[in-house]
Design a protein around this motif. Structure first.
Motif, PDB file in Angstrom:
ATOM      1  N   UNK A 140       0.856  -1.182   0.000  1.00 21.19           N
ATOM      2  CA  UNK A 140       0.000   0.000   0.000  1.00 21.19           C
ATOM      3  C   UNK A 140       0.892   1.232   0.000  1.00 21.19           C
ATOM      4  N   UNK A 141       0.374   2.348  -0.539  1.00 23.82           N
ATOM      5  CA  UNK A 141       1.153   3.593  -0.500  1.00 23.82           C
ATOM      6  C   UNK A 141       0.222   4.791  -0.490  1.00 23.82           C
ATOM      7  N   UNK A 142       0.822   5.992  -0.411  1.00 25.46           N
ATOM      8  CA  UNK A 142       0.033   7.217  -0.343  1.00 25.46           C
ATOM      9  C   UNK A 142      -0.338   7.755  -1.722  1.00 25.46           C
ATOM     10  N   UNK A 143      -0.086   6.984  -2.779  1.00 21.93           N
ATOM     11  CA  UNK A 143      -0.422   7.410  -4.139  1.00 21.93           C
ATOM     12  C   UNK A 143      -1.629   6.646  -4.681  1.00 21.93           C
ATOM     13  N   UNK A 144      -2.391   6.031  -3.798  1.00 22.93           N
ATOM     14  CA  UNK A 144      -3.587   5.309  -4.208  1.00 22.93           C
ATOM     15  C   UNK A 144      -4.376   4.905  -2.982  1.00 22.93           C
ATOM     16  N   UNK A 145      -5.461   4.174  -3.201  1.00 24.17           N
ATOM     17  CA  UNK A 145      -6.305   3.711  -2.088  1.00 24.17           C
ATOM     18  C   UNK A 145      -6.523   2.202  -2.144  1.00 24.17           C
TER      19      UNK A 145
END
Length: 213
Positions: A140-145
């Protein structure tokens, strides 16, 4: 209270039976012929000692977890991206902090860096399932959900893990196959190759060379 619960249970069973009868009566001849009763999966009886032994083996970290633990520490990540087949390569850099969690059973990695001028944060987990004898990775990352999940096995000859899963294309909302190859180059170097599918063909979309600090 017990009588009330028993009465309610009987009423519910009768209701379900009536629904099944109505559905069967309303079906055509072909539909009635195609109705099949699923046979329950019969499990072989296992004594309690054998069950406890199996669960203990399932919960105990082994050689695969020792391999994962060798990567504990901080790594520099040299990242290369391709947005399309034979497209222009984009470069980025990040730092990966790897640790083992839950008694050495799982590997957890935190990423920090910059991608296309934007702050980047990501987290991944890596598990080795003793029962299925395969690896599972999540990201997971902060560039998607969304969450990327892939599974695969380790190849001793190539010193690599090939993991396969699916990703959701945010442009059209459709799932597409995803493949990752995790290469153990040496004790201080790792290489991750990621492959996406575009127009029905697979292409290399990202490469990360990890060097231990």
């Amino acid at each position: 209270m017990r009588k009330l619960n028993l009465t309610l249970a009987i009423i519910m069973l009768c209701f379900i039976s009536c629904k099944k009868e109505v559905k069967t009566e309303g079906a055509t001849i072909n539909e009635r012929d195609s109705i099949k009763t699923e046979e329950p999966i019969v499990e072989e009886p296992i004594d309690s000692a054998a069950q406890m032994k199996a669960w203990a083996a399932y919960a105990t970290p082994g050689d695969a977890h020792k391999l994962m633990a060798e990567e504990v520490g901080t790594w520099n990540c040299d990242m290369t991206f391709w947005s399309q087949p034979n497209g222009k390569a984009e470069k980025a850099a990040s730092t990966a902090n790897i640790q083992m969690v839950l008694g050495g059973r799982y590997q957890e990695t935190s990423y920090q860096g910059n991608i296309m001028g934007q702050p980047f944060e990501g987290k991944s987990t890596l598990a080795y399932n003793n029962a299925s004898e395969e690896y599972t990775t999540t990201f997971i990352d902060n560039m998607g959900t969304g969450m990327v999940v892939a599974m695969g096995k380790y190849d001793e000859k190539t010193k690599s893990i090939e993991l396969k899963g699916e990703m959701v294309n945010p442009v059209n909302g459709k799932k597409t196959p995803y493949r990752e190859v995790y290469n153990i180059i040496d004790s201080n170097t790792r290489k991750i190759e990621m492959y996406d599918v575009k127009n029905g063909s697979e292409y290399k979309s990202m490469e990360i060379v990890m060097t231990r600090k």
